[in-house]
Each structure stands twice: as C-alpha cells, then as structure tokens.
Scaffold this motif. Structure first.
Motif, PDB file in Angstrom:
ATOM      1  N   ALA A 274       0.838  -1.205   0.000  1.00 21.21           N
ATOM      2  CA  ALA A 274       0.000   0.000   0.000  1.00 21.21           C
ATOM      3  C   ALA A 274       0.870   1.251   0.000  1.00 21.21           C
ATOM      4  CB  ALA A 274      -0.939  -0.010   1.207  1.00 21.21           C
ATOM      5  N   GLU A 275       1.909   1.246   0.814  1.00 18.73           N
ATOM      6  CA  GLU A 275       2.811   2.402   0.868  1.00 18.73           C
ATOM      7  C   GLU A 275       3.504   2.622  -0.471  1.00 18.73           C
ATOM      8  OE1 GLU A 275       5.259   1.266   4.159  1.00 18.73           O
ATOM      9  OE2 GLU A 275       3.867   2.095   5.645  1.00 18.73           O
ATOM     10  N   LEU A 276       3.954   1.533  -1.092  1.00 17.54           N
ATOM     11  CA  LEU A 276       4.632   1.655  -2.395  1.00 17.54           C
ATOM     12  C   LEU A 276       3.696   2.203  -3.472  1.00 17.54           C
ATOM     13  CD1 LEU A 276       6.747  -1.618  -2.500  1.00 17.54           C
ATOM     14  CD2 LEU A 276       7.617   0.727  -2.538  1.00 17.54           C
ATOM     15  N   ILE A 277       2.484   1.675  -3.511  1.00 20.05           N
ATOM     16  CA  ILE A 277       1.526   2.134  -4.522  1.00 20.05           C
ATOM     17  C   ILE A 277       1.179   3.601  -4.289  1.00 20.05           C
ATOM     18  CG2 ILE A 277      -0.843   1.865  -5.366  1.00 20.05           C
ATOM     19  CD1 ILE A 277      -0.488  -1.185  -4.808  1.00 20.05           C
ATOM     20  N   ARG A 278       0.926   3.964  -3.036  1.00 23.99           N
ATOM     21  CA  ARG A 278       0.559   5.349  -2.727  1.00 23.99           C
ATOM     22  C   ARG A 278       1.716   6.316  -2.970  1.00 23.99           C
ATOM     23  NH1 ARG A 278      -4.494   5.823   0.418  1.00 23.99           N
ATOM     24  NH2 ARG A 278      -3.935   8.006   0.390  1.00 23.99           N
ATOM     25  N   SER A 279       2.947   5.829  -2.887  1.00 19.80           N
ATOM     26  CA  SER A 279       4.103   6.707  -3.081  1.00 19.80           C
ATOM     27  C   SER A 279       4.371   7.008  -4.554  1.00 19.80           C
ATOM     28  CB  SER A 279       5.354   6.088  -2.448  1.00 19.80           C
ATOM     29  OG  SER A 279       5.805   4.982  -3.221  1.00 19.80           O
TER      30      SER A 279
ATOM     31  N   PRO B 289       2.129   8.251  -7.250  1.00 18.80           N
ATOM     32  CA  PRO B 289       0.929   8.765  -7.929  1.00 18.80           C
ATOM     33  C   PRO B 289       1.185   8.827  -9.433  1.00 18.80           C
ATOM     34  CG  PRO B 289       1.892  10.439  -6.466  1.00 18.80           C
ATOM     35  CD  PRO B 289       2.721   9.208  -6.350  1.00 18.80           C
ATOM     36  N   GLY B 290       0.186   8.474 -10.195  1.00 22.74           N
ATOM     37  CA  GLY B 290       0.349   8.452 -11.646  1.00 22.74           C
ATOM     38  C   GLY B 290       1.025   7.194 -12.145  1.00 22.74           C
ATOM     39  N   GLY B 291       1.228   6.222 -11.239  1.00 22.51           N
ATOM     40  CA  GLY B 291       1.868   4.965 -11.615  1.00 22.51           C
ATOM     41  C   GLY B 291       0.880   3.994 -12.238  1.00 22.51           C
ATOM     42  N   ASP B 292       1.245   2.740 -12.260  1.00 24.26           N
ATOM     43  CA  ASP B 292       0.439   1.704 -12.900  1.00 24.26           C
ATOM     44  C   ASP B 292      -0.771   1.260 -12.073  1.00 24.26           C
ATOM     45  OD1 ASP B 292       2.098   1.683 -15.081  1.00 24.26           O
ATOM     46  OD2 ASP B 292       3.314   0.014 -14.358  1.00 24.26           O
ATOM     47  N   TYR B 293      -0.782   1.583 -10.768  1.00 21.92           N
ATOM     48  CA  TYR B 293      -1.843   1.098  -9.886  1.00 21.92           C
ATOM     49  C   TYR B 293      -2.507   2.252  -9.146  1.00 21.92           C
ATOM     50  CZ  TYR B 293       0.799  -3.115 -10.749  1.00 21.92           C
ATOM     51  OH  TYR B 293       1.457  -4.136 -11.366  1.00 21.92           O
ATOM     52  N   ALA B 294      -3.825   2.197  -9.046  1.00 22.87           N
ATOM     53  CA  ALA B 294      -4.599   3.140  -8.238  1.00 22.87           C
ATOM     54  C   ALA B 294      -5.203   2.332  -7.091  1.00 22.87           C
ATOM     55  CB  ALA B 294      -5.694   3.791  -9.070  1.00 22.87           C
ATOM     56  N   LEU B 295      -4.713   2.558  -5.888  1.00 23.34           N
ATOM     57  CA  LEU B 295      -5.138   1.755  -4.745  1.00 23.34           C
ATOM     58  C   LEU B 295      -6.516   2.184  -4.255  1.00 23.34           C
ATOM     59  CD1 LEU B 295      -4.393  -0.485  -2.808  1.00 23.34           C
ATOM     60  CD2 LEU B 295      -3.275   1.231  -1.379  1.00 23.34           C
ATOM     61  N   LEU B 296      -7.467   1.261  -4.320  1.00 24.17           N
ATOM     62  CA  LEU B 296      -8.824   1.518  -3.842  1.00 24.17           C
ATOM     63  C   LEU B 296      -8.892   1.402  -2.332  1.00 24.17           C
ATOM     64  CD1 LEU B 296     -10.691  -0.627  -6.500  1.00 24.17           C
ATOM     65  CD2 LEU B 296     -10.459   1.866  -6.458  1.00 24.17           C
ATOM     66  N   GLY B 297      -8.181   0.425  -1.773  1.00 23.16           N
ATOM     67  CA  GLY B 297      -8.182   0.221  -0.336  1.00 23.16           C
ATOM     68  C   GLY B 297      -7.795  -1.191   0.034  1.00 23.16           C
ATOM     69  N   ILE B 298      -7.972  -1.478   1.309  1.00 23.81           N
ATOM     70  CA  ILE B 298      -7.584  -2.747   1.921  1.00 23.81           C
ATOM     71  C   ILE B 298      -8.832  -3.475   2.403  1.00 23.81           C
ATOM     72  CG2 ILE B 298      -6.360  -3.788   3.898  1.00 23.81           C
ATOM     73  CD1 ILE B 298      -4.414  -2.598   1.955  1.00 23.81           C
ATOM     74  N   VAL B 299      -8.818  -4.797   2.267  1.00 23.43           N
ATOM     75  CA  VAL B 299      -9.868  -5.646   2.828  1.00 23.43           C
ATOM     76  C   VAL B 299      -9.236  -6.423   3.976  1.00 23.43           C
ATOM     77  CG1 VAL B 299     -11.529  -7.482   2.371  1.00 23.43           C
ATOM     78  CG2 VAL B 299     -10.992  -5.817   0.576  1.00 23.43           C
TER      79      VAL B 299
ATOM     80  N   PHE C  11      -3.504   2.692   8.931  1.00 24.35           N
ATOM     81  CA  PHE C  11      -3.083   2.049   7.692  1.00 24.35           C
ATOM     82  C   PHE C  11      -2.969   3.145   6.643  1.00 24.35           C
ATOM     83  CE2 PHE C  11      -2.777  -1.602   4.848  1.00 24.35           C
ATOM     84  CZ  PHE C  11      -2.219  -2.530   5.715  1.00 24.35           C
ATOM     85  N   PRO C  12      -2.080   3.006   5.661  1.00 19.81           N
ATOM     86  CA  PRO C  12      -1.840   4.091   4.716  1.00 19.81           C
ATOM     87  C   PRO C  12      -2.921   4.284   3.639  1.00 19.81           C
ATOM     88  CG  PRO C  12      -0.447   2.222   4.197  1.00 19.81           C
ATOM     89  CD  PRO C  12      -1.167   1.885   5.471  1.00 19.81           C
ATOM     90  N   CYS C  13      -4.065   3.627   3.802  1.00 20.61           N
ATOM     91  CA  CYS C  13      -5.152   3.785   2.835  1.00 20.61           C
ATOM     92  C   CYS C  13      -6.455   3.322   3.491  1.00 20.61           C
ATOM     93  CB  CYS C  13      -4.858   2.986   1.564  1.00 20.61           C
ATOM     94  SG  CYS C  13      -4.726   1.236   1.845  1.00 20.61           S
ATOM     95  N   PRO C  14      -7.593   3.526   2.820  1.00 23.87           N
ATOM     96  CA  PRO C  14      -8.876   3.150   3.425  1.00 23.87           C
ATOM     97  C   PRO C  14      -9.009   1.649   3.687  1.00 23.87           C
ATOM     98  CG  PRO C  14      -9.209   4.563   1.508  1.00 23.87           C
ATOM     99  CD  PRO C  14      -7.758   4.188   1.530  1.00 23.87           C
ATOM    100  N   LEU C  15      -9.603   1.324   4.832  1.00 19.70           N
ATOM    101  CA  LEU C  15      -9.978  -0.050   5.154  1.00 19.70           C
ATOM    102  C   LEU C  15     -11.445  -0.174   4.760  1.00 19.70           C
ATOM    103  CD1 LEU C  15      -8.270  -0.258   8.644  1.00 19.70           C
ATOM    104  CD2 LEU C  15      -7.462  -1.271   6.509  1.00 19.70           C
ATOM    105  N   LEU C  16     -11.717  -0.954   3.717  1.00 19.73           N
ATOM    106  CA  LEU C  16     -13.043  -0.980   3.100  1.00 19.73           C
ATOM    107  C   LEU C  16     -14.022  -1.957   3.730  1.00 19.73           C
ATOM    108  CD1 LEU C  16     -11.880  -0.814  -0.619  1.00 19.73           C
ATOM    109  CD2 LEU C  16     -12.626   1.068   0.852  1.00 19.73           C
TER     110      LEU C  16
END
Length: 95
Positions: A22-27, A29-39, A50-55
């Motif tokens: 999650a940290e790598l993806i969020r770091s 922006p404009g990369g290959d992956y758009a992180l929606l969140g964590i399950v 956590f560095p992104c939404p817990l869905l």
C-alpha cells in the motif's frame, strides 16, 4: 503506465506485506496502480492505522468487488491457501 490508465487495485489482508505494498503504490501517484483500499481478514484484524482506506472484511468481498470493480486484487493474507479457496467459492456465488 498502461495505455488505459492505472489499474484499480484492491489488497486483501493487513499483513506487513500488505502495508508495504500500500505504501509503495501510494508513493507513486500516476503509476500503474490506483489503490482503492484494503480488505481486512476480519473485524479482529483492524490495525490502528493504515496508509489507505480499510473498506471492509473478507466477508464483505463480494459486495466490495461489485461496488469498487477492481481490475487487480493482490492477496497479502497470512494463511492464503485454504482461506482463499473458500473465499473465492463463496464470492463467486455472490457475483
């Protein structure tokens, strides 16, 4: 980056690996992956931060897949084999 833009990505699990991904993806922006969140694995596994939404939890996976329509799902669970097989069977019925 892919021609169609970043892949909408969901991560299963709250392991140290999930956090690092999650940290790598969020770091990037404009990369290959758009992180929606964590399950999360369950309500008992909710981390303090956590560095992104817990869905939701794995029990919510069918609903989360329908709502968020991820193009990629990354599995970062502690115990993957049996749990994932059972999860996929139940989720396939829901979709």
């Amino acid at each position: 980056m892919r021609a169609g833009g970043a892949e909408r990505t969901l991560i299963l699990g709250t392991t140290p690996l999930a956090r690092r991904l999650a940290e790598l993806i969020r770091s990037r922006p404009g990369g290959d992956y758009a992180l929606l969140g964590i399950v999360r694995e369950s309500d008992d596994t909710a981390p303090r931060s956590f560095p992104c939404p817990l869905l939701g939890t794995l029990d919510d996976l069918g609903r989360l897949l329908r709502e968020h329509k991820p193009q990629r799902v990354i599995v970062a669970l502690v115990e993957r084999r049996r749990r994932l097989r059972n999860l996929l069977t139940v989720t396939a019925r829901e979709l």
